[in-house]
Every structure is written in C-alpha cells, then in structure tokens.
Design a protein around this motif. Structure first.
Motif, PDB file in Angstrom:
ATOM      1  N   TYR A   1      -3.464  -5.140  -3.344  1.00 35.03           N
ATOM      2  CA  TYR A   1      -4.880  -5.390  -3.057  1.00 35.03           C
ATOM      3  C   TYR A   1      -5.810  -4.573  -3.951  1.00 35.03           C
ATOM      4  CZ  TYR A   1      -3.416  -7.926   1.105  1.00 35.03           C
ATOM      5  OH  TYR A   1      -2.852  -8.841   1.966  1.00 35.03           O
ATOM      6  N   LEU A   2      -5.231  -3.782  -4.851  1.00 31.80           N
ATOM      7  CA  LEU A   2      -6.050  -3.036  -5.809  1.00 31.80           C
ATOM      8  C   LEU A   2      -6.640  -3.995  -6.836  1.00 31.80           C
ATOM      9  CD1 LEU A   2      -3.847   0.101  -6.533  1.00 31.80           C
ATOM     10  CD2 LEU A   2      -6.080   0.120  -5.437  1.00 31.80           C
ATOM     11  N   GLY A   3      -7.946  -3.943  -7.006  1.00 33.60           N
ATOM     12  CA  GLY A   3      -8.596  -4.748  -8.034  1.00 33.60           C
ATOM     13  C   GLY A   3      -8.535  -4.041  -9.378  1.00 33.60           C
ATOM     14  N   THR A   4      -9.083  -4.668 -10.424  1.00 30.22           N
ATOM     15  CA  THR A   4      -9.062  -4.088 -11.776  1.00 30.22           C
ATOM     16  C   THR A   4      -9.761  -2.737 -11.810  1.00 30.22           C
ATOM     17  OG1 THR A   4      -9.080  -6.312 -12.740  1.00 30.22           O
ATOM     18  CG2 THR A   4      -9.677  -4.475 -14.184  1.00 30.22           C
ATOM     19  N   LYS A   5     -10.902  -2.667 -11.142  1.00 28.06           N
ATOM     20  CA  LYS A   5     -11.662  -1.410 -11.119  1.00 28.06           C
ATOM     21  C   LYS A   5     -10.864  -0.319 -10.425  1.00 28.06           C
ATOM     22  CE  LYS A   5     -15.982   0.602  -9.439  1.00 28.06           C
ATOM     23  NZ  LYS A   5     -17.254   0.336  -8.697  1.00 28.06           N
ATOM     24  N   GLN A   6     -10.220  -0.667  -9.322  1.00 30.82           N
ATOM     25  CA  GLN A   6      -9.455   0.329  -8.575  1.00 30.82           C
ATOM     26  C   GLN A   6      -8.210   0.783  -9.349  1.00 30.82           C
ATOM     27  OE1 GLN A   6     -10.625  -2.573  -6.725  1.00 30.82           O
ATOM     28  NE2 GLN A   6     -12.386  -1.229  -6.444  1.00 30.82           N
ATOM     29  N   LYS A   7      -7.625  -0.123 -10.141  1.00 30.65           N
ATOM     30  CA  LYS A   7      -6.466   0.261 -10.947  1.00 30.65           C
ATOM     31  C   LYS A   7      -6.866   1.287 -12.012  1.00 30.65           C
ATOM     32  CE  LYS A   7      -3.877  -4.029 -10.240  1.00 30.65           C
ATOM     33  NZ  LYS A   7      -3.394  -5.298 -10.817  1.00 30.65           N
ATOM     34  N   LEU A   8      -8.043   1.099 -12.599  1.00 32.20           N
ATOM     35  CA  LEU A   8      -8.544   2.080 -13.571  1.00 32.20           C
ATOM     36  C   LEU A   8      -8.814   3.417 -12.890  1.00 32.20           C
ATOM     37  CD1 LEU A   8     -11.014  -0.166 -15.636  1.00 32.20           C
ATOM     38  CD2 LEU A   8      -8.762   0.673 -16.344  1.00 32.20           C
TER      39      LEU A   8
ATOM     40  N   ILE B   1     -12.218  10.231  -5.755  1.00 31.12           N
ATOM     41  CA  ILE B   1     -11.885   8.893  -6.257  1.00 31.12           C
ATOM     42  C   ILE B   1     -11.017   8.146  -5.250  1.00 31.12           C
ATOM     43  CG2 ILE B   1     -10.654   7.624  -8.055  1.00 31.12           C
ATOM     44  CD1 ILE B   1     -11.477   9.826 -10.023  1.00 31.12           C
ATOM     45  N   MET B   2     -10.086   8.853  -4.608  1.00 33.91           N
ATOM     46  CA  MET B   2      -9.191   8.194  -3.656  1.00 33.91           C
ATOM     47  C   MET B   2      -9.944   7.647  -2.451  1.00 33.91           C
ATOM     48  SD  MET B   2      -6.226   7.784  -4.762  1.00 33.91           S
ATOM     49  CE  MET B   2      -5.647   7.062  -3.235  1.00 33.91           C
ATOM     50  N   VAL B   3     -11.076   8.258  -2.115  1.00 31.49           N
ATOM     51  CA  VAL B   3     -11.906   7.712  -1.025  1.00 31.49           C
ATOM     52  C   VAL B   3     -12.391   6.313  -1.408  1.00 31.49           C
ATOM     53  CG1 VAL B   3     -14.053   7.973   0.269  1.00 31.49           C
ATOM     54  CG2 VAL B   3     -12.622   9.970  -0.179  1.00 31.49           C
TER      55      VAL B   3
ATOM     56  N   ARG C   1      -5.617   3.663   6.092  1.00 31.83           N
ATOM     57  CA  ARG C   1      -6.638   4.540   5.488  1.00 31.83           C
ATOM     58  C   ARG C   1      -6.091   5.948   5.303  1.00 31.83           C
ATOM     59  NH1 ARG C   1      -9.407   8.480   6.993  1.00 31.83           N
ATOM     60  NH2 ARG C   1      -8.745   8.261   9.163  1.00 31.83           N
ATOM     61  N   GLN C   2      -5.454   6.470   6.341  1.00 34.90           N
ATOM     62  CA  GLN C   2      -4.907   7.818   6.242  1.00 34.90           C
ATOM     63  C   GLN C   2      -3.848   7.908   5.149  1.00 34.90           C
ATOM     64  OE1 GLN C   2      -3.780   9.649  10.006  1.00 34.90           O
ATOM     65  NE2 GLN C   2      -5.179   8.327  11.111  1.00 34.90           N
ATOM     66  N   MET C   3      -2.998   6.899   5.073  1.00 37.50           N
ATOM     67  CA  MET C   3      -1.939   6.942   4.073  1.00 37.50           C
ATOM     68  C   MET C   3      -2.502   6.872   2.659  1.00 37.50           C
ATOM     69  SD  MET C   3       1.276   4.388   3.281  1.00 37.50           S
ATOM     70  CE  MET C   3       0.288   3.388   2.163  1.00 37.50           C
ATOM     71  N   ILE C   4      -3.433   5.924   2.427  1.00 41.26           N
ATOM     72  CA  ILE C   4      -3.929   5.717   1.062  1.00 41.26           C
ATOM     73  C   ILE C   4      -4.806   6.871   0.611  1.00 41.26           C
ATOM     74  CG2 ILE C   4      -5.293   4.202  -0.420  1.00 41.26           C
ATOM     75  CD1 ILE C   4      -4.447   1.887   1.402  1.00 41.26           C
ATOM     76  N   SER C   5      -5.705   7.318   1.488  1.00 41.51           N
ATOM     77  CA  SER C   5      -6.663   8.345   1.075  1.00 41.51           C
ATOM     78  C   SER C   5      -6.071   9.745   1.057  1.00 41.51           C
ATOM     79  CB  SER C   5      -7.890   8.328   1.999  1.00 41.51           C
ATOM     80  OG  SER C   5      -7.511   8.648   3.322  1.00 41.51           O
ATOM     81  N   GLN C   6      -5.059  10.011   1.898  1.00 41.33           N
ATOM     82  CA  GLN C   6      -4.518  11.365   1.988  1.00 41.33           C
ATOM     83  C   GLN C   6      -3.080  11.463   1.487  1.00 41.33           C
ATOM     84  OE1 GLN C   6      -5.086  12.761   6.040  1.00 41.33           O
ATOM     85  NE2 GLN C   6      -7.106  11.833   6.166  1.00 41.33           N
ATOM     86  N   THR C   7      -2.223  10.583   1.984  1.00 41.45           N
ATOM     87  CA  THR C   7      -0.803  10.705   1.671  1.00 41.45           C
ATOM     88  C   THR C   7      -0.494  10.335   0.225  1.00 41.45           C
ATOM     89  OG1 THR C   7      -0.277  10.175   3.962  1.00 41.45           O
ATOM     90  CG2 THR C   7       1.500   9.961   2.356  1.00 41.45           C
TER      91      THR C   7
ATOM     92  N   GLN D   1     -10.923   2.827   0.442  1.00 39.74           N
ATOM     93  CA  GLN D   1     -11.861   1.946   1.141  1.00 39.74           C
ATOM     94  C   GLN D   1     -11.907   0.557   0.502  1.00 39.74           C
ATOM     95  OE1 GLN D   1     -13.234   2.514   4.043  1.00 39.74           O
ATOM     96  NE2 GLN D   1     -12.285   4.540   4.050  1.00 39.74           N
ATOM     97  N   ALA D   2     -11.720   0.501  -0.827  1.00 40.08           N
ATOM     98  CA  ALA D   2     -11.686  -0.809  -1.507  1.00 40.08           C
ATOM     99  C   ALA D   2     -10.461  -1.609  -1.070  1.00 40.08           C
ATOM    100  CB  ALA D   2     -11.684  -0.616  -3.024  1.00 40.08           C
ATOM    101  N   VAL D   3      -9.306  -0.934  -0.972  1.00 43.09           N
ATOM    102  CA  VAL D   3      -8.083  -1.614  -0.525  1.00 43.09           C
ATOM    103  C   VAL D   3      -8.257  -2.120   0.906  1.00 43.09           C
ATOM    104  CG1 VAL D   3      -5.655  -1.297   0.054  1.00 43.09           C
ATOM    105  CG2 VAL D   3      -6.552  -0.363  -2.075  1.00 43.09           C
TER     106      VAL D   3
END
Length: 657
Positions: A40-47, A116-118, A164-170, A122-124
């Motif tokens: 679910y990561l878009g192009t912007k999020q991959k960068l 940046i991870m925030v 959210r917890q996994m992506i932003s913190q873990t 949130q984008a994902v």
C-alpha cells in the motif's frame, strides 16, 4: 420449473492485490502478509522509506563511533599521557568535538526518520482504510446480515491501530536494529575474532529462547483480536438497545453476558502477552551475562597481550588485545545485543499486527457482490417515428437499454411490470424459505403481501431488488430477466421504505435529498408535502435545515418514518416497495400519511407489506403467504367472500404473529 435448489459451492476469497487468499494461521509471522501491508506504499512513501533507511544508517554509524570512543580515548590519549606525564589535552578536546558532531548527526537522523515514519504509516493506513471501505460498498447484503456490526467496526479501529503501532514504531526499530547488527558485526570482526565468537554463541542462545517463547503467543493474538471484535459488537448492540434493556430490567443479565465476553478477551490477551512479556527480562539477563563473560575473557587476553604472550604476526595474533580494544568491544557488544533484545520485544507488536492485518484482509478479500447484468437504465425520448431513443437530457421518460449479441440495441420503456415465475429461494442451501412463488404486478397496480412473521413477505421484496439471488425460477422486470439488468440500474428504478428508518448525520433536507442527489429544494419540499411531512418539518427549529444526529434521535419514530417516506418520494421511482412503512406511525398520523401515500403510489407499481389490514384493503391484489407459499390471492372483497385465512385475519378469528 424444478423446485430443487441450486447447489452453491463455497468459494475461497481471493487477494485483490493478486496474491493468494489470506489464511488464519496465527502461529507464525506471515511474511506474505507483511509484504502485502507494504504494497500500500505509494511512490512518494517509497521515496520517504528510502530516506528513512538512509537516516537509520547514519544513526547506526553514530552508534558504532560512540562505542569505539572509549577505546580510542584509552589507547590514544589516556595511556600515552599516563606514560609520558603530559598534560596536553588539545588532541583529546579535538576528539570530543568530533564525537559531538557525530552524536549530533545521530540525534538529527533519529529525529528525522521517526518523523518521516509518522507520515509513511498514516499514508499506508489511509490507503488500507480507503480500499477496505470502498470494497465494503461492493459486498452483498448477506455479509452484513451474517457479521456483527461491532466486529466490523473493530476492524476499522482496533485492528487498524495494531498496524499503526507496527508501522510507525516497530518497522523503524527493526530496520535500525538490523542495520546496527550488521554494521556492529563488521566492526567486532575487525576488532577481535575470539570475542566475536563468544558473542555469537550468546546471541544464538538468546534467539533460541526468543523463538521458543514467542512461538506460543501467535495463536492467542488471533483469538485476542476476535474476542475484541465480539466485545465491541456486544457493546454496540447494547448501546443501540439500551431502552429495551432497561424496560425489561435486564441490566444484570447484560452485565453478566458482558463479563463473560470480557473475561474471554482477558484470558486471550493474557495468554498472548504473557509469553512475549517474558522476553525482555530474559534477554536482558542473558545480555548482562554475556557482558560479564566478555569482560573476563577480554581482560585475560589484554593482560596476556601486555605480557607479550601473543606474537604480532601469525594465527595467535588474533588473540592480542589492548585495554582500549576490550573497552571498545564491550561497547560493540552492547550495541549488538541491544537490537536483538529490541527485536524480541517488538515481536508482541508484530504478531498482534499480523492478527489485525489478517482480519482486515478478510474483509478486503471477501468476494464482491456479483453483477453480470448488462441492461442499463437511460434517459429516453420519443423520436419522430414514435420510437424510444436515448437522450442525455432528463425528460422524465426512462428506458431499459438492451444490447444484443448481433450488435443491435433495443429500448424498452420503464413501466414497472414485475413477474415471478416459479421462484424458489433459501438463505442457505439447507432451508428453502420460498416455494414456487408465481405472481405478476401490472404497471400501476398495488400488490399487498400479508401473513405471519417469517412467512416470506420481506424476502420477496429483497429478491426484486436483488439483495439476494434466486435458487430457482426467474423474475422479469418489464419483460427483462432481472439477472440481465445491472444491479445499480435496477435499484435506481425502485423506491424502498423500510420498517426500520435510517437517517444520516446531516440536515433534514440532506436526508430527504439522499433519495435523489440532484433534487432541488423545491422538489424536496414537494416530496415532503406528498408524505405529509412538510407540516412538522416547518415547525422544527431550523425547518428543513435542522440538523439530525444519532439516526434522528431528536425526532419521534413517526417523524423519522415520514422523512424516510419523503426520501423515497423525491427519488420518484416507477416501482415502490413499502415494507411496514406505516408500522411506526400512530393511527392519527397514519390517516394523514395514507392520503399522501395514495398520491405517492398513484401511477406506480407498488408492493406493500403490512400487518394493518386497513392499509391494504384498497390493493389491486392481496396475497396471503404461509411458510413461504402463496395460499390465497385476490382483491379484498374476493378474499372476504372466500372466507379463508384472510377472512380469519380480517375478522379477528386468527391473528398475525
């Protein structure tokens, strides 16, 4: 037509991202699920993720340099100054300034990747929520009939929050740990191979313990998320039915049921977390033990080196160590074991996120409502020859656009003729609830269904709008098999007023306009007048602009129903379905509404379901159902003359249940 039901083999829901279906295993980390989450990561999020990895790498380098700082100070400054008696601190100060710059770089890098991870997380989550909600709009009514609304809501809230917890913190913690482990491993390999071997033996023990302990918790995280959905579903039901609970004094019973569900959630959550929560203390003690072993061995090797026990060249030279090297390696060992310990502590979050993700993907992977229809509803007009043709303008005339295999297209005027031919239907394969239903409704006719609860009255209307598909038989709408009509166009031609009203947050005007989003204010007022709702709406504090919340809790049940009827009126459909539409209206209000309803039904095909026989006496045909079979049909006078079941109902000899 045969009465046998069509067998419907179960289908495995497919992954809409092209993968295999998600299976609820729960005992192990499912890397396919993790990969799917990050799809679910878009192009912007991959960068941005690339920037995160770079910042983590810089932060890890700062950590390695800080670990080597003590050893460098001991070997390059403290020992030489002690031996020479020098008091020149200029080199030491320069070293401090260099380390300060490195520390600052590490701090800024850590701050940057966390910020940046925030954004990335949130984008994902936004993309997952978008797909989940969009897909939910395509699911059949059966899905919502068979799943608790509270459990569905729990997937949007609790399960999404685990992601959210996994992506932003873990995720940043794990990436940082991996980078630190790799870079520190290289540094330790350069510093001392013997001590590195000791570290690897200790790490192997820590990993073994982590795998044994964490492996027991995965299945319980699945149960925990499901139990949480059950609790939320129960709470949602009790809030909705709070008046009923209090009327029947079932507060204690409700509390007891909630305690049972809450206890189940507690037990599953306890079982899920008790193993993982052991990991921190266990790994901390193992890392302390490793530190002591390294310090002892390192000091022995340093003393032996100082005594000249190891030559400068040859195999034995790898055992040579200085005091500074020992101090540096001890710093490296902390940098190496700490990420391992952190990863083990993050397993709690990862496993719980996997459980939440699988529940989310269960919704996304549920098969959408099938629609193989190709006949569409279009604006139409009569040409010079008197034939119906399509037009982009709204003329008030609607037609079914029917393309044929030979490339031709025919247009059939939408009139509202509905015919059932030997229809059988069951909500599941084991039990058929409608048997051999055959009926017809000519354009403009009013057809009424009466019968006891569960006789199949509402089921018939659900088949007309294709909320459910037939087991056998067929239904034709204006001579067209409804399976050939696109569901959205079919439902656009139908107006439905249900027994249970559903009003949305917004104004009275917006709720009426929901029946036709293009309706003008004048059309809304006219529809309200037809439903006899204009009078009470005008007396509201802000009239048609009065805001409604909580399903119109600030209105009476009858007023909510009147708005629902007005909403159907503004849609101006050729076919109306009134499912106990006046059951929530008192007798006085019903008399007012009935006049408006008669005006609303004029010139339309109308299907009426009612317990009050007074509302269906003027129907063109009345059908009496019993156990899914039409046992009587005719006008009111015909059925009274037959002195059958309808006569018994009308005279009170038999009451509807």
């Amino acid at each position: 037509m045969s009465n046998s039901q069509t067998k419907m083999p179960p289908k495995m829901p497919m992954n809409r991202h092209g993968g295999t279906p998600v299976r609820m295993k729960g005992e192990k980390l499912d890397f396919k699920v993790i990969k799917r989450i990050f799809s679910y990561l878009g192009t912007k999020q991959k960068l941005l993720m690339a920037a995160v990895v770079l910042c983590i790498f810089l932060s890890s380098l700062a950590s390695i340099f800080s670990a080597s700082f003590v050893g460098t100070v001991i070997d390059d400054y403290v020992t030489p100054m002690l031996q020479s008696g020098s008091t020149d601190f200029s080199g030491f100060i320069a070293m401090l300034m260099k380390m300060a710059a490195i520390f600052l770089m590490g701090i800024l890098s850590t701050f940057a990747y966390n910020r940046i991870m925030v954004v990335v997380s949130q984008a994902v989550l936004k993309n997952i929520r978008d797909e989940m909600f969009s897909h939910m709009q395509t699911l059949p009514i059966k899905y919502f009939d068979t799943n608790s609304h509270g459990d569905i809501m729990s997937r949007y809230t609790n399960d999404i929050d685990t992601l959210r917890q996994m992506i932003s913190q873990t995720v940043p913690q794990v990436i940082s740990s991996i980078v630190t482990i790799v870079s520190t491993f290289v540094a330790m390999l350069i510093e001392s191979v013997p001590l590195l071997v000791v570290v690897l033996i200790c790490i192997f023990g820590m990993i073994t313990v982590t795998g044994k302990v964490a492996g027991n918790s995965g299945k319980f995280f699945i149960k925990q998320q499901r139990s949480m959905g059950d609790v939320n579903g129960f709470i949602e039901e009790m809030i909705t039915g709070q008046k009923v609970v209090k009327v029947f004094c079932h507060e204690e019973k409700t509390k007891s049921e909630f305690d049972g569900k809450n206890e189940e959630l507690f037990q599953n959550a306890y079982s899920a977390n008790k193993f993982v929560n052991m990991l921190g203390p266990i790994n901390n003690n193992l890392s302390h033990l490793q530190y002591i072993i390294l310090a002892v061995i390192g000091c022995i090797l340093a003393v032996l080196t100082a005594q000249g026990a190891f030559p400068e060249k040859g195999f034995m030279s790898i055992f040579a160590l200085t005091a500074g090297s020992v101090a540096t390696f001890l710093g490296y060992s902390k940098s190496f074991t700490m990420p391992v310990n952190q990863i083990s502590q993050q397993l709690n979050s990862v496993v719980m996120a996997m459980a939440g993700a699988k529940r989310i993907f269960e919704v996304i992977d549920t098969e959408s409502e099938k629609d193989e229809g190709y006949v569409t509803l279009v604006n139409a007009k009569y040409n010079e020859k008197g034939d119906i043709t399509e037009t982009p303008e709204h003329t008030g005339l609607w037609a079914w656009k029917h393309p044929h295999e030979n490339g031709t297209t025919t247009y059939t005027k939408l009139e509202g003729e509905v015919r059932f031919y030997d229809v059988d239907f069951g909500y599941n394969e084991e039990k058929i609830v409608l048997h051999n239903i055959s009926l017809y409704a000519e354009p403009g006719q009013k057809v009424a269904f009466v019968g006891a609860t569960g006789a199949g009255k509402t089921t018939i209307t659900n088949l007309i709008n294709r909320f459910y598909d037939l087991a056998d038989g067929k239904i034709r709408y204006d001579g067209i098999n409804i399976n050939k009509i696109k569901k959205s166009d079919l439902r656009r031609s139908l107006g439905i007023v249900l027994q249970d009203t559903n009003l949305f947050t917004g104004t009275v005007k917006e709720n009426i306009r929901y029946g036709n989003l293009d309706a003008t204010d004048e059309q809304i007022i006219e529809a309200a007048k037809k439903a006899n709702a204009h009078s009470f709406i005008s007396r509201l504090p802000q009239g048609y602009d009065t805001p409604l919340t909580s399903n119109g809790a600030n209105l009476s049940q009858g007023q909510r129903q009147l708005i629902s009827i007005a909403r159907a009126a503004v849609a101006d459909p050729p076919v109306m379905i009134l499912d106990e539409a006046t059951s929530s209206i008192d007798t006085r209000t019903e008399a007012l509404v009935q006049k408006g309803m008669d005006a609303l039904m004029k010139g339309r095909t109308v299907f009426v379901i009612a317990h009050r026989l007074s509302t269906v006496m003027n129907s063109d045909v009345i059908m009496v159902l019993e156990n899914g079979v039409i046992i009587e049909r005719g006008t009111h006078d015909d059925l009274i003359a037959k002195k059958g079941k309808y006569y018994q109902l009308y005279t009170g000899a038999f009451e509807l249940e």
